[in-house]
Design a protein around this motif. Sequence first.
Motif, PDB file in Angstrom:
ATOM      1  N   PHE A  29       0.835  -1.203   0.000  1.00  0.00           N
ATOM      2  CA  PHE A  29       0.000   0.000   0.000  1.00  0.00           C
ATOM      3  C   PHE A  29       0.870   1.253   0.000  1.00  0.00           C
ATOM      4  O   PHE A  29       0.552   2.234  -0.675  1.00  0.00           O
ATOM      5  N   GLY A  30       1.941   1.237   0.751  1.00  0.00           N
ATOM      6  CA  GLY A  30       2.867   2.377   0.726  1.00  0.00           C
ATOM      7  C   GLY A  30       3.409   2.619  -0.666  1.00  0.00           C
ATOM      8  O   GLY A  30       3.502   3.757  -1.124  1.00  0.00           O
ATOM      9  N   ASP A  31       3.752   1.545  -1.366  1.00  0.00           N
ATOM     10  CA  ASP A  31       4.271   1.691  -2.724  1.00  0.00           C
ATOM     11  C   ASP A  31       3.191   2.147  -3.686  1.00  0.00           C
ATOM     12  O   ASP A  31       3.444   2.965  -4.563  1.00  0.00           O
ATOM     13  N   ARG A  36       3.810   7.682  -8.552  1.00  0.00           N
ATOM     14  CA  ARG A  36       3.265   8.822  -9.299  1.00  0.00           C
ATOM     15  C   ARG A  36       2.814   8.443 -10.701  1.00  0.00           C
ATOM     16  O   ARG A  36       2.130   9.222 -11.358  1.00  0.00           O
ATOM     17  N   ASP A  37       3.216   7.265 -11.169  1.00  0.00           N
ATOM     18  CA  ASP A  37       2.853   6.870 -12.522  1.00  0.00           C
ATOM     19  C   ASP A  37       1.501   6.162 -12.587  1.00  0.00           C
ATOM     20  O   ASP A  37       1.003   5.883 -13.665  1.00  0.00           O
ATOM     21  N   GLY A  39      -2.592   6.237 -11.873  1.00  0.00           N
ATOM     22  CA  GLY A  39      -3.713   7.137 -11.631  1.00  0.00           C
ATOM     23  C   GLY A  39      -4.590   6.602 -10.504  1.00  0.00           C
ATOM     24  O   GLY A  39      -4.345   5.536  -9.937  1.00  0.00           O
ATOM     25  N   GLY A  40      -5.640   7.341 -10.201  1.00  0.00           N
ATOM     26  CA  GLY A  40      -6.532   6.951  -9.120  1.00  0.00           C
ATOM     27  C   GLY A  40      -7.242   5.636  -9.380  1.00  0.00           C
ATOM     28  O   GLY A  40      -7.415   4.812  -8.473  1.00  0.00           O
ATOM     29  N   GLY A  41      -7.660   5.406 -10.605  1.00  0.00           N
ATOM     30  CA  GLY A  41      -8.345   4.156 -10.943  1.00  0.00           C
ATOM     31  C   GLY A  41      -7.432   2.952 -10.812  1.00  0.00           C
ATOM     32  O   GLY A  41      -7.836   1.903 -10.290  1.00  0.00           O
ATOM     33  N   ALA A  42      -6.212   3.086 -11.268  1.00  0.00           N
ATOM     34  CA  ALA A  42      -5.255   1.981 -11.171  1.00  0.00           C
ATOM     35  C   ALA A  42      -4.899   1.702  -9.708  1.00  0.00           C
ATOM     36  O   ALA A  42      -4.769   0.539  -9.311  1.00  0.00           O
ATOM     37  N   LYS A  43      -4.762   2.755  -8.924  1.00  0.00           N
ATOM     38  CA  LYS A  43      -4.474   2.554  -7.499  1.00  0.00           C
ATOM     39  C   LYS A  43      -5.630   1.837  -6.821  1.00  0.00           C
ATOM     40  O   LYS A  43      -5.428   0.928  -6.011  1.00  0.00           O
ATOM     41  N   THR A  44      -6.871   2.226  -7.156  1.00  0.00           N
ATOM     42  CA  THR A  44      -8.052   1.571  -6.596  1.00  0.00           C
ATOM     43  C   THR A  44      -8.096   0.105  -6.997  1.00  0.00           C
ATOM     44  O   THR A  44      -8.378  -0.769  -6.163  1.00  0.00           O
ATOM     45  N   PHE A  45      -7.809  -0.180  -8.257  1.00  0.00           N
ATOM     46  CA  PHE A  45      -7.788  -1.564  -8.732  1.00  0.00           C
ATOM     47  C   PHE A  45      -6.791  -2.394  -7.937  1.00  0.00           C
ATOM     48  O   PHE A  45      -7.113  -3.489  -7.477  1.00  0.00           O
ATOM     49  N   GLU A  71      13.213   1.835  -6.457  1.00  0.00           N
ATOM     50  CA  GLU A  71      13.486   3.171  -7.010  1.00  0.00           C
ATOM     51  C   GLU A  71      12.516   4.204  -6.452  1.00  0.00           C
ATOM     52  O   GLU A  71      12.908   5.324  -6.126  1.00  0.00           O
ATOM     53  N   ARG A  72      11.238   3.835  -6.336  1.00  0.00           N
ATOM     54  CA  ARG A  72      10.262   4.775  -5.787  1.00  0.00           C
ATOM     55  C   ARG A  72      10.554   5.093  -4.319  1.00  0.00           C
ATOM     56  O   ARG A  72      10.429   6.232  -3.879  1.00  0.00           O
ATOM     57  N   GLN A  73      10.993   4.094  -3.580  1.00  0.00           N
ATOM     58  CA  GLN A  73      11.328   4.322  -2.178  1.00  0.00           C
ATOM     59  C   GLN A  73      12.557   5.217  -2.053  1.00  0.00           C
ATOM     60  O   GLN A  73      12.584   6.139  -1.230  1.00  0.00           O
TER      61      GLN A  73
END
Length: 131
Positions: A29-31, A36-37, A39-45, A71-73
């Motif tokens: 969930f943190g990741d 940033r790449d 979107g909201g829909g993909a995060k929800t999925f 890399e994101r961390q």
Amino acid sequence: MFNDNGSFLLALLEFFLFFAWIMCLFWIFGDIFRSRDLGGGAKTFWVIFVILIPWLGILVYLIARGKGMHERQLEQMKEVQKAQAEYIKSVAGPSAGANAADQIASAKSLLDSGAINKAEFDKLKAKALAA
């Protein structure tokens, strides 16, 4: 409660797997929310997928997006470190190694306001020029 050693070991394994799943959820969930790449829909999925199908969701996420997790961390840690350094510079005030002209001007303003006398001004001026 436990009939034999086998049932105790099975309960211990179940507890370990549950605890490992909770830890993986926090990590993933943190990741997901750091990314940033997406979107909201993909995060929800991804959140729904990881919650509804627990172990399969975690494994699929790690296969699909695990490569960029590190890399994101690191990117977030660099941003936090940069913000912290900027904050420290902002609250530290003028640096101790300010140039001689700034130090002399500061001492002159103290002399003009009457906070220091001429002898103290000369000492501060000599100290600024020596440094």
